[in-house]
Each structure stands twice: as C-alpha cells, then as structure tokens.
Design an enzyme around this catalytic site. Sequence first.
Site, mmCIF file in Angstrom:
data_model
loop_
_atom_site.group_PDB
_atom_site.id
_atom_site.type_symbol
_atom_site.label_atom_id
_atom_site.label_comp_id
_atom_site.label_asym_id
_atom_site.label_seq_id
_atom_site.Cartn_x
_atom_site.Cartn_y
_atom_site.Cartn_z
ATOM 1 N N TYR A 191 0.739 -1.167 0.112
ATOM 2 C CA TYR A 191 -0.070 -0.007 -0.148
ATOM 3 C C TYR A 191 0.885 1.360 0.107
ATOM 4 O O TYR A 191 0.422 2.372 0.264
ATOM 5 C CB TYR A 191 -0.838 0.095 1.153
ATOM 6 C CG TYR A 191 -2.017 -0.973 1.225
ATOM 7 C CD1 TYR A 191 -2.883 -1.276 0.329
ATOM 8 C CD2 TYR A 191 -1.776 -2.096 2.224
ATOM 9 C CE1 TYR A 191 -4.090 -2.236 0.574
ATOM 10 C CE2 TYR A 191 -2.511 -3.307 2.123
ATOM 11 C CZ TYR A 191 -3.602 -3.234 1.522
ATOM 12 O OH TYR A 191 -4.470 -4.220 1.525
ATOM 13 N N HIS A 243 -4.469 6.225 -1.148
ATOM 14 C CA HIS A 243 -5.046 6.316 0.139
ATOM 15 C C HIS A 243 -4.112 6.354 1.596
ATOM 16 O O HIS A 243 -4.198 6.710 2.499
ATOM 17 C CB HIS A 243 -5.853 4.829 0.405
ATOM 18 C CG HIS A 243 -7.103 5.097 1.087
ATOM 19 N ND1 HIS A 243 -7.687 6.060 1.440
ATOM 20 C CD2 HIS A 243 -7.724 3.891 1.701
ATOM 21 C CE1 HIS A 243 -9.141 5.838 2.098
ATOM 22 N NE2 HIS A 243 -8.978 4.394 2.054
ATOM 23 N N PHE A 268 -4.798 -0.504 9.755
ATOM 24 C CA PHE A 268 -5.498 -0.438 8.648
ATOM 25 C C PHE A 268 -6.538 0.669 8.497
ATOM 26 O O PHE A 268 -7.046 1.042 9.781
ATOM 27 C CB PHE A 268 -6.356 -1.784 8.009
ATOM 28 C CG PHE A 268 -5.439 -2.908 7.486
ATOM 29 C CD1 PHE A 268 -4.967 -2.705 6.131
ATOM 30 C CD2 PHE A 268 -4.780 -3.680 8.204
ATOM 31 C CE1 PHE A 268 -4.037 -3.489 5.853
ATOM 32 C CE2 PHE A 268 -4.047 -4.658 7.680
ATOM 33 C CZ PHE A 268 -3.443 -4.480 6.722
ATOM 34 N N ASN A 311 -9.476 1.729 8.235
ATOM 35 C CA ASN A 311 -11.069 1.857 8.555
ATOM 36 C C ASN A 311 -11.195 1.664 10.200
ATOM 37 O O ASN A 311 -12.271 1.762 10.659
ATOM 38 C CB ASN A 311 -11.998 0.826 8.161
ATOM 39 C CG ASN A 311 -11.787 -0.570 7.940
ATOM 40 O OD1 ASN A 311 -10.704 -1.099 8.629
ATOM 41 N ND2 ASN A 311 -12.353 -1.429 7.351
#
Length: 197
Positions: A22, A27, A72, A74
């Site tokens: 990532y 993001h 992560f 959320n």
Amino acid sequence: MEDINKDFPIMIVGLGNPGPAYRHTRHNFGFLAIDELANACGIQVKRLKFKAMIGEGRYAESKLILVKPMTFMNESGKAVSPLLRFYKLPISNLLVIHDDLDLPLGTLRLRPSGGTSGQRGMASIITQLGTQDFPRMRLGISRPPGQMDPVDYVLKDFLPSETELQKIVLRTAVEASQMFVTEGLTRTMNQYNGEVS
C-alpha cells in the site's frame, strides 16, 4: 474551537494502510506526509505504541508526536484515541492528515472540524473520540475516472504523470504542518488553504 495549547505536545497523525503493497497508493497520502514531515524534523517514526508507529521529537519550541496507525484505515481511531488519552492532550493539539476524493490532486485544505468526507479512517477517529471537532488536513486525490469504484481507486498507486504534483503537495503539507505547530490552525488555514504551487 481553541487553537493549539503550547503547554502540551502536538500530535500529528497521517492516515494510511500498513505494509509495502500500500506504500505508494492514494489512500496512503497521510502516511507519505508523515514520512516527509519526520524527515524534515529529524524524527524517526519507528516505535510501536497503541497499534501505531510513533516518533517523538521537537520542532521549534514544541514537543511533536508523529503517528502512523497500523490498524488499517477503517480502524484508525483504535490507535488515535488511546494515544490522545495516554499523552493527555487537548483535542486542539491533534492534527489528522488524510486523502480526500472530493478535492482535486494538487489541493490542500485545513479545517478545524467537519465530517468524514466519506473517508473511513476519519469516520473511525470521529467515532472513537466522540467528536468531529479536531483539526484536519485534507490532501486531494481527485475522483476516479469513468466508472471505476472509489474503493479500488484509492488503493491504486499514483500515476507517473502525477508524481511531480504529488511531491509539491507533500512539500506543502510539511510546511503547513510546521506552521500549525508554531503559529496554530487559524493562521495556517489562511496561509495554505487552496491549490499548492
């Protein structure tokens, strides 16, 4: 809301997802901003505390705590809320940096409070803190092209053609973060809100 309280440390949190897969995604704009800020301030963000990588140091006259949640996206609030309590910080001394689909790439916007803008990390932090009244810095990533699902879009890397603008945004985010520490939110908003250059 009150501006920062110089009697306490200042915590700057960048949102993203942990792991090399990532690292360069849209993001992870918040993580990338923290990396640049840490480098500029000579702070190493490498200690694990309350589900986050943190680094402590000083900038100007203030103690600075830089944070990258490892939960992560959320579940970011599960790292931010315990850290805020542990350091006994007033919420005005928290700045959260995150990506924003509603702003075009090349735009940076600071606000003293607000909703989630559909950003799940911000939703988690607001839920865990029980308030949306804390400073945030939104870094635009633009809307996905065509019919692409926003969930897929935010997990894609920036395009090579976007690299130069991304660097300018990150440099501006560092400058704005440093001004937040020294001058407070109101002056920083007046100086930096809008398109970067």
